[in-house]
Structure formats: C-alpha cells, structure tokens
Enzyme design. Structure first.
Site, PDB file in Angstrom:
ATOM      1  N   TYR A 112       4.736  -6.587  -8.903  1.00 49.36           N
ATOM      2  CA  TYR A 112       2.790  -6.075  -9.351  1.00 49.36           C
ATOM      3  C   TYR A 112       2.225  -7.917  -9.753  1.00 49.36           C
ATOM      4  O   TYR A 112       0.382  -6.562  -9.305  1.00 49.36           O
ATOM      5  CB  TYR A 112       3.175  -5.219 -10.864  1.00 49.36           C
ATOM      6  CG  TYR A 112       2.099  -4.984 -11.730  1.00 49.36           C
ATOM      7  CD1 TYR A 112       2.391  -3.647 -11.156  1.00 49.36           C
ATOM      8  CD2 TYR A 112       1.535  -5.357 -12.642  1.00 49.36           C
ATOM      9  CE1 TYR A 112       1.366  -2.949 -11.985  1.00 49.36           C
ATOM     10  CE2 TYR A 112       0.478  -4.853 -13.105  1.00 49.36           C
ATOM     11  CZ  TYR A 112       0.685  -3.275 -12.185  1.00 49.36           C
ATOM     12  OH  TYR A 112      -0.392  -2.147 -13.434  1.00 49.36           O
ATOM     13  N   SER A 153      -4.739  -4.677 -12.625  1.00 48.68           N
ATOM     14  CA  SER A 153      -4.420  -4.727 -14.034  1.00 48.68           C
ATOM     15  C   SER A 153      -5.153  -6.113 -14.569  1.00 48.68           C
ATOM     16  O   SER A 153      -5.000  -7.265 -14.045  1.00 48.68           O
ATOM     17  CB  SER A 153      -3.642  -4.430 -13.442  1.00 48.68           C
ATOM     18  OG  SER A 153      -2.384  -4.985 -14.938  1.00 48.68           O
TER      19      SER A 153
HETATM   20  P1  NAD Z   1       1.040   6.728 -13.678  1.00 44.08           P
HETATM   21  O1  NAD Z   1       2.608   6.982 -13.367  1.00 44.08           O
HETATM   22  O2  NAD Z   1       0.740   7.408 -14.952  1.00 44.08           O
HETATM   23  O3  NAD Z   1       0.135   7.755 -12.548  1.00 44.08           O
HETATM   24  C1  NAD Z   1       0.166   6.915 -11.084  1.00 44.08           C
HETATM   25  C2  NAD Z   1      -0.145   8.429 -10.418  1.00 44.08           C
HETATM   26  O4  NAD Z   1       0.428   7.982  -8.979  1.00 44.08           O
HETATM   27  C3  NAD Z   1       1.208   9.376 -10.587  1.00 44.08           C
HETATM   28  O5  NAD Z   1       0.790  10.151 -10.507  1.00 44.08           O
HETATM   29  C4  NAD Z   1       2.268   8.834  -9.011  1.00 44.08           C
HETATM   30  O6  NAD Z   1       2.552  10.453  -9.063  1.00 44.08           O
HETATM   31  C5  NAD Z   1       1.378   8.405  -8.116  1.00 44.08           C
HETATM   32  N1  NAD Z   1       1.547   7.424  -6.873  1.00 44.08           N
HETATM   33  C6  NAD Z   1       2.581   6.844  -7.257  1.00 44.08           C
HETATM   34  N2  NAD Z   1       2.760   6.536  -5.692  1.00 44.08           N
HETATM   35  C7  NAD Z   1       1.710   6.815  -5.339  1.00 44.08           C
HETATM   36  C8  NAD Z   1       1.606   6.660  -3.575  1.00 44.08           C
HETATM   37  N3  NAD Z   1       2.551   5.814  -2.493  1.00 44.08           N
HETATM   38  N4  NAD Z   1       1.203   7.632  -2.991  1.00 44.08           N
HETATM   39  C9  NAD Z   1       0.025   8.275  -3.792  1.00 44.08           C
HETATM   40  N5  NAD Z   1       0.483   8.633  -5.140  1.00 44.08           N
HETATM   41  C10 NAD Z   1       0.630   7.505  -5.790  1.00 44.08           C
HETATM   42  O7  NAD Z   1       0.144   5.582 -14.136  1.00 44.08           O
HETATM   43  P2  NAD Z   1      -0.989   4.798 -14.826  1.00 44.08           P
HETATM   44  O8  NAD Z   1      -0.954   4.694 -16.229  1.00 44.08           O
HETATM   45  O9  NAD Z   1      -2.248   6.061 -14.416  1.00 44.08           O
HETATM   46  O10 NAD Z   1      -1.766   3.703 -13.872  1.00 44.08           O
HETATM   47  C11 NAD Z   1      -2.819   3.757 -12.981  1.00 44.08           C
HETATM   48  C12 NAD Z   1      -3.215   2.643 -12.511  1.00 44.08           C
HETATM   49  O11 NAD Z   1      -3.311   1.605 -13.348  1.00 44.08           O
HETATM   50  C13 NAD Z   1      -2.334   1.839 -11.542  1.00 44.08           C
HETATM   51  O12 NAD Z   1      -2.441   1.411 -10.830  1.00 44.08           O
HETATM   52  C14 NAD Z   1      -1.658   0.427 -12.324  1.00 44.08           C
HETATM   53  O13 NAD Z   1      -0.961  -0.088 -11.811  1.00 44.08           O
HETATM   54  C15 NAD Z   1      -2.357  -0.075 -13.116  1.00 44.08           C
HETATM   55  N6  NAD Z   1      -2.513  -0.274 -14.701  1.00 44.08           N
HETATM   56  C16 NAD Z   1      -2.067   1.092 -15.870  1.00 44.08           C
HETATM   57  C17 NAD Z   1      -1.793   0.233 -16.827  1.00 44.08           C
HETATM   58  C18 NAD Z   1      -1.276   1.293 -17.970  1.00 44.08           C
HETATM   59  O14 NAD Z   1      -0.912  -0.159 -19.296  1.00 44.08           O
HETATM   60  N7  NAD Z   1      -0.754   2.081 -17.865  1.00 44.08           N
HETATM   61  C19 NAD Z   1      -1.996  -1.344 -17.241  1.00 44.08           C
HETATM   62  C20 NAD Z   1      -2.322  -2.449 -15.827  1.00 44.08           C
HETATM   63  C21 NAD Z   1      -2.951  -1.215 -14.670  1.00 44.08           C
END
Ligand code: NAD
Length: 275
Positions: free
Chosen positions: A166, A153
């Site tokens: 985080y 991130s």
């Molecule tokens: P999201 O919440 O849409 O998807 C995350 C998925 O991970 C979900 O399907 C959830 O069920 C699954 N999950 C959660 N805990 C779990 C576990 N213990 N074991 C297995 N699966 C698990 O999230 P996203 O926005 O697609 O984020 C994906 C990644 O990107 C994450 O690592 C997040 O930190 C990172 N990220 C997101 C953003 C953003 O703006 N969306 C920005 C920076 C980083």
C-alpha cells in the site's frame, strides 16, 4: 454564498469522472460534485454500489446527469473506452477524481506474497496511471480549465508497519501526480492529490488487523488518537477538499499532496498516547 446572497456553484456544467464511485469517499464526492452542478461519469467494479450512488445523487440533486459504467481500473483497454464514452456523452471532460484504492494485508515485506504486491500496484498505481493517461487525452481536446485529483493517503507520505504494498503504491501515486503537474501545467491541466488520514468508510472499517480482532472500539480509539483532532475524518470533509481542487477556486494550485488528516502529518504520532 456570496455577499449578494447568491449560491456559488463550483462546478456548474463541468463534466467529471470519479473512479471508485460505488462506495465510501467516491460516493460522497459524487454527491458533492453533483450538488456543485457537475455532470458525472461514475466508474466502479461494483455495479450495485454504482446504482446506490446514482440513487443517492438523484435524491439529493433531482435531474442530475450521471452515467454509471462498470470499469476495472487495472484494465487499460476498458479504462480508455469508458473515459471516451463519458467525453462523448457529455461533450467534454473537465475534471477527474481517481479514487480507487485497495488496502494492505498487514504482512511485513519478507512475508508478503508477490501476487499481493503485484495486484495492489496494478490497481492502485497502474490504475491511476491508465486513468490519468486517457483523461489527459480528453482534456487536451478542450481549452477549458481542467483538473485531475488523485486519492493517495497519509500512507503515501510515510511508512506504516505491514503496509509495504500500500505504501509503495501510494508513494507512486504522489510521484505520478507531480509528474502530471509538471507535464501539463502550461497546457491547462492541474494535478493534485488528497492524502486522507483515517476516514470513516467501509474500507477503513474492514481494516482492523489481528491486534484489534473483536475490538472495533479499540480500533476506532487507536486511529482517532493518531490525529491531533482525536477523531476520524468524514467522507464530506474529503468531498469538500475535492470540490475545491476540481474547481477554478484552486486555479494556481498544482503538484501538491494535501493531507486531510486532522493534523496527523503535522506531528510525531508517538506523541499521542491512545491509552
Ligand atoms: P472503499 O472501499 O469504501 O471504496 C473503494 C471503491 O473502489 C469500492 O467501491 C470498490 O468497489 C472500488 N474498487 C476497488 N477495486 C477497483 C477496481 N480495480 N476498479 C474499479 N473500482 C474498484 O474505499 P474508501 O475508503 O472510500 O477509499 C477510497 C480511496 O481512499 C482509496 O484509494 C484508499 O486507498 C484511500 N484512502 C482511504 C482511507 C480511509 O481511511 N478510508 C485512508 C487513506 C486513503
């Protein structure tokens, strides 16, 4: 498409794993990797989300080979078992995208319950370590080009208020990514991280803290204003970067954390006034 008008397929017959494939960026990457010809093991705790991703992949790529497994990445034994199952099912493992991450609760360090700190580190950092460890075991069994991608991130490159658990986990993921790159660069495994800025996904939408309660538009405006492009990123833009990193097109790139953030990390965010 090349000069002869032929479609270039980046991941033809490659076998890959995506964790967190039941939603958001993991779901988008599953669709893109399948379009690029990959066979996929999809992991998530959410079985409904996995079924939805499988259906979307099959709609876009009829005949795509997809294996969905319920996996909690903070459970080392289950992670090992599931990675071995994917390699046995498809014969090999070439790439993995370790996507799973949970967000922050918005409290300053002095107020953060230790259980929240521990849970976030267990999922975001220990989970990434367990996945990488057993993916590497499988990748070392073949002589092919292999690639591990971590989703970190911009919060892994800088601090943000109310996000210690985080920030610490994502800085840790970047450290892990670099260590994997150093340990395996001469053994055919590359390791890189994607650092998304604000991307339009369910996790991001669940993000508004107290300051934006009842004001989703203000939340979008604020986040868009933190990027010089003045917009949120899309899941497809993350998937395009991931497909490049998973493929041999990026064969000399290892050990880097790439912001996909519309330029957010290139500037001092205070320069942008969101009012
Ligand atoms: P999201 O919440 O849409 O998807 C995350 C998925 O991970 C979900 O399907 C959830 O069920 C699954 N999950 C959660 N805990 C779990 C576990 N213990 N074991 C297995 N699966 C698990 O999230 P996203 O926005 O697609 O984020 C994906 C990644 O990107 C994450 O690592 C997040 O930190 C990172 N990220 C997101 C953003 C953003 O703006 N969306 C920005 C920076 C980083």
């Amino acid at each position: 498409m090349n000069k002869k008008g032929e479609n270039i397929v980046l991941l033809k017959n490659k076998v890959g794993i995506i964790t967190g494939a039941g939603s958001g960026m993991g779901q988008g990457c599953a669709i893109r990797f399948a379009k690029e010809g990959a066979k996929l093991g999809l992991f998530d705790v959410d079985e409904k989300g996995l079924a939805e991703t499988k259906a979307l992949v099959e709609e876009e790529v009829p005949g795509a080979e997809v294996l969905c497994l319920k996996v909690d990445v903070s459970d080392e034994k289950r992670v090992k078992e599931a990675i071995e199952t994917v390699a046995e099912t498809f014969g090999k493992l070439h790439f993995a995208h370790n996507h799973v991450g949970i967000g922050h609760v918005g409290l300053p360090v002095g107020d953060l319950p230790t259980e929240v700190w521990e849970r976030t580190l267990r999922v975001n950092l220990f989970g990434a370590f367990y996945c990488a460890k057993y993916e590497i075991h499988e990748m070392l069994k073949n002589d092919d080009h292999c690639s591990i991608i971590f989703t970190a991130s911009v919060g892994g490159l800088m601090g943000t208020p109310g996000s210690s658990e985080y920030n610490a986990s994502k800085h840790g993921v970047i450290g892990l990514m670099k260590a994997v790159a150093c340990d395996y660069a001469d053994k055919g495994i590359r390791s890189n991280a994607i650092c998304p800025g604000a991307i339009d996904t369910p996790m991001w939408k669940s993000g508004p803290g107290k300051e934006f309660e009842g004001d989703p538009e203000g939340f979008v405006k604020f986040n868009a204003s933190r990027s010089p492009m003045r917009r949120l990123g899309t899941v497809q833009e993350i998937a395009a970067t991931a497909a490049f990193l998973a493929s041999e097109e990026s064969s000399h790139i290892t050990g880097v954390a790439i912001p996909v953030d519309g330029g957010q990390m290139a500037t001092d965010s205070s320069y942008f006034n969101w009012d």
